[in-house]
Design an enzyme around this catalytic site. Structure first.
Site, PDB file in Angstrom:
ATOM      1  N   GLU A 286      66.452 -57.191   7.382  1.00 25.90           N
ATOM      2  CA  GLU A 286      65.513 -57.985   6.670  1.00 25.90           C
ATOM      3  C   GLU A 286      65.332 -59.348   7.101  1.00 25.90           C
ATOM      4  O   GLU A 286      64.265 -60.109   7.252  1.00 25.90           O
ATOM      5  CB  GLU A 286      65.578 -57.894   5.187  1.00 25.90           C
ATOM      6  CG  GLU A 286      64.374 -57.298   4.454  1.00 25.90           C
ATOM      7  CD  GLU A 286      64.464 -57.323   3.120  1.00 25.90           C
ATOM      8  OE1 GLU A 286      64.099 -56.004   2.401  1.00 25.90           O
ATOM      9  OE2 GLU A 286      64.991 -58.116   2.248  1.00 25.90           O
ATOM     10  N   HIS A 307      82.342 -37.331  14.039  1.00 23.97           N
ATOM     11  CA  HIS A 307      82.290 -35.825  14.063  1.00 23.97           C
ATOM     12  C   HIS A 307      80.780 -35.512  14.022  1.00 23.97           C
ATOM     13  O   HIS A 307      80.346 -34.262  13.894  1.00 23.97           O
ATOM     14  CB  HIS A 307      82.955 -35.005  13.085  1.00 23.97           C
ATOM     15  CG  HIS A 307      84.578 -35.119  13.302  1.00 23.97           C
ATOM     16  ND1 HIS A 307      85.395 -34.221  14.162  1.00 23.97           N
ATOM     17  CD2 HIS A 307      85.393 -35.914  13.101  1.00 23.97           C
ATOM     18  CE1 HIS A 307      86.640 -34.644  14.078  1.00 23.97           C
ATOM     19  NE2 HIS A 307      86.593 -35.860  13.434  1.00 23.97           N
ATOM     20  N   LYS A 421      53.506 -51.667   0.612  1.00 22.18           N
ATOM     21  CA  LYS A 421      53.140 -51.929  -0.888  1.00 22.18           C
ATOM     22  C   LYS A 421      51.657 -51.936  -0.991  1.00 22.18           C
ATOM     23  O   LYS A 421      50.984 -51.243  -1.901  1.00 22.18           O
ATOM     24  CB  LYS A 421      53.666 -53.255  -1.376  1.00 22.18           C
ATOM     25  CG  LYS A 421      55.316 -53.247  -1.591  1.00 22.18           C
ATOM     26  CD  LYS A 421      55.639 -54.511  -2.227  1.00 22.18           C
ATOM     27  CE  LYS A 421      57.072 -54.666  -2.204  1.00 22.18           C
ATOM     28  NZ  LYS A 421      57.511 -56.137  -2.478  1.00 22.18           N
TER      29      LYS A 421
END
Ligand code: PA5
Length: 444
Positions: A286, A307, A421
C-alpha cells in the site's frame, strides 16, 4: 536485530547500495522534519518513544476488565491497517495451537476483514454460547467491511445480554472527531480510544489499534513498544548509514528494484510469522505500489512453501529477491529420538534439535536460491517475543518510509484503494452513486 546483505553483493555491488547513503539519510531527516511527501501522516515516526504510562494503563484497564469479568472471547473488528498488526502479533506470540487450548486471557479473534457470509454466520453461531466482547476499530469509521460486521455483532450481543450490558463490553477505536463509528460510539456511550490523525492505518500497530487487542490477549505491550523505541534510536537521523539497518535495507531493495528485481519475497521459517508477512505485505504494497511503480511484496512460509513455491523461486522468472526473517532461538527445545531399527533411515539426525534441522534447511535454501539467481537479504531476530516484534515493526515502518521516498512516491497515502469501493457502492445502489450505478451495471 541484525541485517545481513552479504548475499546481495554478488548481484549488485555494495558501492551502489552505499552510494545511496546521502539520499537515504536525507529522507530520514525528511521523515523526522516532516518535509517530504505525505507529511501529515508522520505521527508514527516518534511514536514509540512518546507513549506514556497513562496510555499503556488505559489500554491495560480494558484488558483487565475483560479478564476480570471472565469474558471468554473478544472479537476484534477491523480491516487492513486496523487489523493486521494485532493479528500478526497475536499469531506470532501465541502457542501454535492456541485455538484448541485453554487460555488464561480471553481468546482474541477477528471479524470485519472480509464480507464472507459464511464467516459471519459461523462466527455468530460460535458466539451464541460464549461470553464475548467486541473491540471495533476503524480510523475513518466508514469502512464497509468492519461496519457490516459490527452491525451484526452489536445486534447479536444486545439481543443476547441487553443494550446496557452490551455497552460495557464494546470498545471503539476510531478518529477523535469524525466518522460514523465516532458518532455511534459517542451516542451509545462506548469506551473509546483515539487513532491519532497523523498516523495512517498500516503504521498504526503501536497505537491502540494494535496495543488494545494485544493487551487483551495478555501480551506485554510495554515490551513491544520498548523494542520499537530502541529501533527508533537505532534508525534515527544522526545514525551513520552503515549502522542504520533501515537505511541499508531500503537502499538495498531499491537498488535491486532498479536492477530488475521487482518482486520481494519475505520468507519465514516459523508458521507463527505468517501474519507478520501479511502485515509487511500490506505495509509495503500500500505504501509503494502507486504511480505504476513499486516492488511487489510476496511472502512464503518455509519449509512448507519449498514444496510449492520453491520451484518458482529456484527457477522461475528472475525478477525476485528474498528477504528472510531468521529466528536465532526457539522458545522450546525438542530433539529427534534415536530409533533402534532405523527403518526411516533418520538416525543421522538422532539427538539433533529440530531447530538445527530447520536452520540447515534455511542456510541450504539461501545458498540454493542465491545460486538460482535470487539475491538474499537476511534479518535475524534473537527470538520471537514482544520486544523483538516491536523492533521488527518499527524497522519495517521506517525502512518503508525511506524506501518509498527513494522510489519517489508518497508512502503514506492509498488512493488506489478507492476504486473498488466506488464500483461496489454503485453496484449496491448506495445513495449518491446513482450515475455510477448505471455506468457500472452497463459494463457487466
Ligand atoms: O493502511 C490503511 O490506511 C488501510 O489499510 C486502512 O487501515 C484500512 O482501509 C481500514 O481503514 P479504517 O481503519 O478507516 O477502517
Amino acid at each position: 536485530m541484525k541485517l545481513d546483505i552479504q548475499k546481495v553483493t554478488g548481484f549488485i555491488p555494495q558501492e551502489k547500495i552505499f552510494a545511496r547513503e546521502g539520499e537515504a539519510l536525507s529522507h530520514i531527516k525528511a521523515l523526522y522534519k516532516k518535509t517530504g511527501k505525505g507529511n501529515d501522516f508522520l505521527g508514527w515516526v516518534k511514536l514509540p518513544s512518546s507513549i506514556g504510562d497513562g496510555e499503556f494503563t488505559a489500554v491495560e484497564d480494558v484488558a483487565h476488565f475483560y479478564r476480570d469479568n471472565d469474558v471468554e472471547i473478544v472479537v476484534v473488528i477491523g480491516i487492513g491497517g486496523s487489523y493486521l498488526g494485532a493479528k500478526a502479533t497475536l499469531e506470532a506470540l501465541s502457542d501454535n495451537f492456541w485455538q484448541m487450548k485453554k487460555r488464561e486471557h480471553p481468546k482474541v479473534i477477528f471479524a470485519g476483514q472480509n464480507i464472507s457470509e459464511d464467516y459471519l454466520y459461523e462466527l455468530l453461531d460460535l458466539l451464541e454460547t460464549r461470553k464475548y466482547g467486541i473491540v471495533v476499530i476503524s480510523k475513518s469509521g466508514t469502512t464497509t467491511e468492519p461496519a457490516v460486521a459490527f452491525r451484526l455483532l452489536k445486534a447479536h450481543l444486545e439481543g443476547k445480554i441487553g443494550k446496557a450490558k452490551a455497552k460495557d463490553r464494546i470498545v471503539a477505536v476510531t478518529d477523535a472527531k469524525r466518522g460514523a463509528l465516532h458518532t455511534l460510539a459517542v451516542q451509545e456511550g462506548y469506551r473509546t480510544f483515539v487513532i491519532p490523525d497523523d498516523v495512517g492505518g498500516r503504521y498504526s500497530v503501536l497505537t491502540p489499534v494494535g496495543l488494545l487487542p494485544i493487551a487483551v490477549a495478555g501480551f506485554d505491550i510495554r515490551q513491544l513498544v520498548q523494542g520499537a523505541a530502541d529501533m527508533q534510536k537505532a534508525t534515527a537521523p544522526e545514525v551513520a548509514f552503515a549502522d542504520n539497518p533501515a537505511a541499508v535495507y531500503a537502499a538495498t531493495r531499491i537498488e535491486l528494484y532498479k536492477a530488475g528485481k521487482t518482486t520481494e519475497i519475505l520468507a519465514g521459517y516459523h508458521p507463527k510469522l505468517l501474519y507478520v508477512t501479511e502485515w509487511w505485505k500490506q505495509l509495503y504494497g500500500e505504501s509503494e505500489g502507486k504511480e505504476n511503480k513499486g516492488i511487489f511484496p510476496a511472502g512464503v512460509t518455509l519449509t512448507a512453501d519449498l514444496h510449492s513455491m520453491g520451484q518458482y523461486i529456484q527457477e522461475g522468472l528472475r525478477n525476485i529477491f528474498e528477504t528472510v526473517i531468521s529466528v536465532e532461538r526457539t522458545a522450546h527445545k525438542l530433539r529427534i529420538p534415536k530409533d533402534a531399527e532405523n527403518l526411516d533411515t533418520l538416525n543421522f539426525l538422532a539427538d539433533k534439535r529440530i531447530d538445527e534441522v530447520n536452520k540447515m534447511a534455511e542456510l541450504g535454501t539461501m545458498l540454493a536460491h542465491v545460486d538460482g539467481g535470487v539475491p538474499n537479504i537476511r534479518i535475524e531476530i534473537p527470538a520471537i517475543n514482544e520486544y523483538n516484534l516491536g523492533t521488527l515493526f518499527y524497522f519495517f515502518e521506517i525502512a518503508c518510509g525511506i524506501s518509498g521516498y527513494l522510489l519517489g512516491v508518497n508512502p503514506f497515502d492509498q488512493p488506489g484503494v478507492e476504486a473498488y469501493k466506488k464500483n461496489m457502492f454503485a453496484l449496491l445502489d448506495k445513495p449518491g452513486f446513482e450515475e455510477e450505478s448505471k455506468k457500472v451495471k452497463a459494463r457487466l
